[in-house]
Design an enzyme around this catalytic site. Structure first.
Site, PDB file in Angstrom:
ATOM      1  N   LYS A 116      26.550  18.210  58.903  1.00 37.11           N
ATOM      2  CA  LYS A 116      27.928  18.617  58.617  1.00 37.11           C
ATOM      3  C   LYS A 116      28.207  20.084  58.916  1.00 37.11           C
ATOM      4  CE  LYS A 116      29.205  15.024  55.691  1.00 37.11           C
ATOM      5  NZ  LYS A 116      30.238  14.689  54.754  1.00 37.11           N
ATOM      6  N   GLY A 164      28.469   9.163  52.570  1.00 33.68           N
ATOM      7  CA  GLY A 164      28.835   8.212  51.516  1.00 33.68           C
ATOM      8  C   GLY A 164      29.332   8.895  50.258  1.00 33.68           C
ATOM      9  N   HIS A 208      43.733  11.654  52.823  1.00 29.70           N
ATOM     10  CA  HIS A 208      42.684  11.511  53.832  1.00 29.70           C
ATOM     11  C   HIS A 208      43.347  10.906  55.072  1.00 29.70           C
ATOM     12  CE1 HIS A 208      38.550  10.208  55.288  1.00 29.70           C
ATOM     13  NE2 HIS A 208      39.377   9.553  56.086  1.00 29.70           N
ATOM     14  N   LYS A 237      36.689   3.924  50.945  1.00 26.26           N
ATOM     15  CA  LYS A 237      38.042   3.496  51.291  1.00 26.26           C
ATOM     16  C   LYS A 237      38.288   2.067  50.821  1.00 26.26           C
ATOM     17  CE  LYS A 237      37.509   6.528  55.167  1.00 26.26           C
ATOM     18  NZ  LYS A 237      37.021   6.625  56.543  1.00 26.26           N
ATOM     19  N   GLU A 275      37.878  13.045  60.901  1.00 27.21           N
ATOM     20  CA  GLU A 275      38.465  12.918  59.566  1.00 27.21           C
ATOM     21  C   GLU A 275      38.982  14.259  59.051  1.00 27.21           C
ATOM     22  OE1 GLU A 275      36.138   9.056  57.787  1.00 27.21           O
ATOM     23  OE2 GLU A 275      35.596  11.000  56.957  1.00 27.21           O
ATOM     24  N   GLU A 287      34.895  15.776  58.704  1.00 25.21           N
ATOM     25  CA  GLU A 287      33.736  15.288  59.464  1.00 25.21           C
ATOM     26  C   GLU A 287      34.187  14.436  60.635  1.00 25.21           C
ATOM     27  OE1 GLU A 287      31.026  12.573  57.591  1.00 25.21           O
ATOM     28  OE2 GLU A 287      32.606  11.438  56.614  1.00 25.21           O
ATOM     29  N   ARG A 291      31.258   6.531  65.696  1.00 26.69           N
ATOM     30  CA  ARG A 291      31.113   5.065  65.796  1.00 26.69           C
ATOM     31  C   ARG A 291      32.473   4.417  65.571  1.00 26.69           C
ATOM     32  NH1 ARG A 291      32.159   4.204  60.470  1.00 26.69           N
ATOM     33  NH2 ARG A 291      31.297   5.729  59.046  1.00 26.69           N
ATOM     34  N   ARG A 337      40.403  -4.106  52.112  1.00 32.81           N
ATOM     35  CA  ARG A 337      38.978  -4.473  52.187  1.00 32.81           C
ATOM     36  C   ARG A 337      38.656  -5.394  51.023  1.00 32.81           C
ATOM     37  NH1 ARG A 337      35.193   0.629  53.875  1.00 32.81           N
ATOM     38  NH2 ARG A 337      36.670   1.658  55.260  1.00 32.81           N
TER      39      ARG A 337
END
Ligand code: ADP
Length: 452
Positions: A116, A164, A208, A237, A275, A287, A291, A337
């Protein structure tokens, strides 16, 4: 173009990638653990290879077995999905050494963004706005105090190797700082084997907001607009939207332009997500994920572009199928989700799904690897499916989402569907009026009512 792609993942994302391969006429191989022998991605793939016992470290994270599976089946590329080995630079390097294409960026780009401190330094160099804070790692308390006083309290101490949402500590005063610095360092050391931490300004009420970007590896970069992922629980999220209810077209074009040129300057290849925290009209980089993201379908819904097709095209050297001016944003999309979890306590609820019925109709997409009679193994992530709804505008999208949630049936296990049925009727959600702390506060209020 590739002849055969090996999918090094499981669950809904394995199926997602498999679908893209089928559409492109590419043969598919999936790898699976013994716990996933009955999984949908195994049933639908052209070939499957069992690579080990249930624990991820022995199967989905077992690089040797995956490379061996490529050699046995003659796969010429690997799609890593998200999670597992998707941001493992060593895996990308090993595949390259075996002349197998990793569908993702280079190992070096993964390495930069996985650290980071290095990521933030790189972002700053590329002209991306970052959160004010220390220039690099901070070890001395005196130095920490000087930096914190310079940026002003509250501050947040974050692990360079973090992920995470772990290894972060907020300090509201100079007195807090000493303890926060020590705890963050020892937590980071224990969790990541690297105790480097850095300091940034703690933003009180940000959203975010993340930008979907793509590089063709040859100096061209584009952005696919943003996603608002402010509704989070424990930094995970829960609900994502495109576009963000908080941004206008001008702001989108400005930050998108910055991100697209950064990706181009970096010589980045493939999909990435930059992000940001967003507060009072300002963006602050936190960050970059190198992917595909879980929430990529909301971007696909409003742009009409298959991002996995683009990943495969770029990795095979075919370049992007679109230029920036071809990417248009139509309507609004929301993703929920759906986890196999208790909707109040969020404890995992593995077991057998006795009945699974998904909603349908215009504007509805369900990405899921489960089916009626499927037994959810207890070893992996609790995500069992994603409901993605598209409408011509946010109001229509919310109406359709409410209807789709009513139709969705998952029997035999607990799921987070009831939480979404509550959220869709909430006034703040209807108005798009929420920040990254909204959901935690909402859930805490619910607990108070339940306990009174
Ligand atoms: P991780 O990789 O562990 O997910 P991130 O840097 O992406 O860590 O941050 C995760 C979450 O932590 C963010 O979405 C946000 O909720 C919170 N966070 C991180 N940095 C800050 C900050 N400077 N101010 C306020 N909240 C922050």
């Amino acid at each position: 173009m590739f002849q055969k792609i090996l999918i090094a993942n499981r669950g809904e994302i394995a199926l997602r990638v498999l679908r893209a391969c089928k559409e492109l006429g590419i043969q598919t191989v999936v790898v699976h653990s013994t716990a996933d022998a009955d999984a949908m991605h195994v049933r639908l793939a052209d070939e499957s290879v069992c690579i080990g016992p249930p624990p991820s470290r022995d199967s989905y994270l077992n690089i040797h077995q995956i490379v061996a599976a490529c050699e046995i089946t003659g796969a010429d590329a690997v799609h890593p999905g998200y999670g597992f080995l998707s941001e493992n630079a060593k895996f990308a390097d090993i595949l390259a050494a075996h002349n197998i294409t990793f569908i993702g960026p280079s190992g070096d780009h993964i390495r930069i963004m996985g650290d980071k401190i290095e990521a933030k330094r790189t972002a700053k160099r590329l002209g991306i706005p970052v959160v004010p804070g220390s220039d690099g790692a901070v070890t001395e308390e005196k130095e920490a105090k000087r930096i914190a006083a310079g940026i002003g309290y509250p501050v947040i101490i974050k692990a360079s190797a973090g992920g995470g949402g772990r290894g972060m500590k907020v300090a509201r005063t100079e007195e807090d700082l000493e303890v926060a610095l020590q705890t963050a360092r020892s937590e980071a050391g224990a969790a990541f084997g690297d105790d480097a931490v850095y300091i940034e300004k703690y933003l009180e009420k940000p959203r975010h907001i993340e930008l979907q970007v793509f590089g063709d590896g040859a100096g061209r970069g584009v952005h696919f607009g943003e996603r608002d992922c402010s509704l989070q629980r424990r930094h995970q999220k829960v609900w994502e939207e495109a576009n963000s209810p908080a941004l206008n077209a001008e702001e989108r074009a400005r930050i998108g332009g910055i991100c697209a040129s950064a990706v181009a300057d970096l010589g980045y290849s493939g999909a990435g997500t930059i992000e940001f925290l967003y507060e009072n009209g300002e963006f602050y980089f936190i960050e970059m994920n190198t992917r595909l993201q879980v929430e990529h379908p909301v971007t696909e819904a409003i742009t009409g572009i298959d991002l996995v097709h683009e990943q495969i095209r770029v990795a095979s050297g075919g370049g992007l199928s679109v230029r920036q001016e071809d990417i248009k944003f139509n309507g609004h999309a929301i993703e929920c989700r759906i986890n196999a979890e208790d909707p109040r306590t969020f404890t995992p609820s593995p077991g057998t799904i006795t009945h699974f019925h998904t909603p349908g109709g215009l504007g509805i997409r369900v990405d899921s690897g489960v089916y009626s009679g499927y037994k959810i193994p207890p070893y992996y992530d609790s995500l069992i499916g994603k409901l993605i709804v598209h409408g011509r505008n946010r109001v229509e999208c919310m109406m359709r989402l409410r209807r789709a949630l009513d139709e969705f049936v998952v029997d035999g296990i607990k799921t987070t569907l009831p939480l979404f049925r509550d959220l869709v009727g909430n006034a703040d959600i209807a108005n798009g009026d929420y920040d990254i702390h909204w959901l935690e506060k909402y859930l805490a209020k619910g607990d108070e009512v339940a306990n009174s």
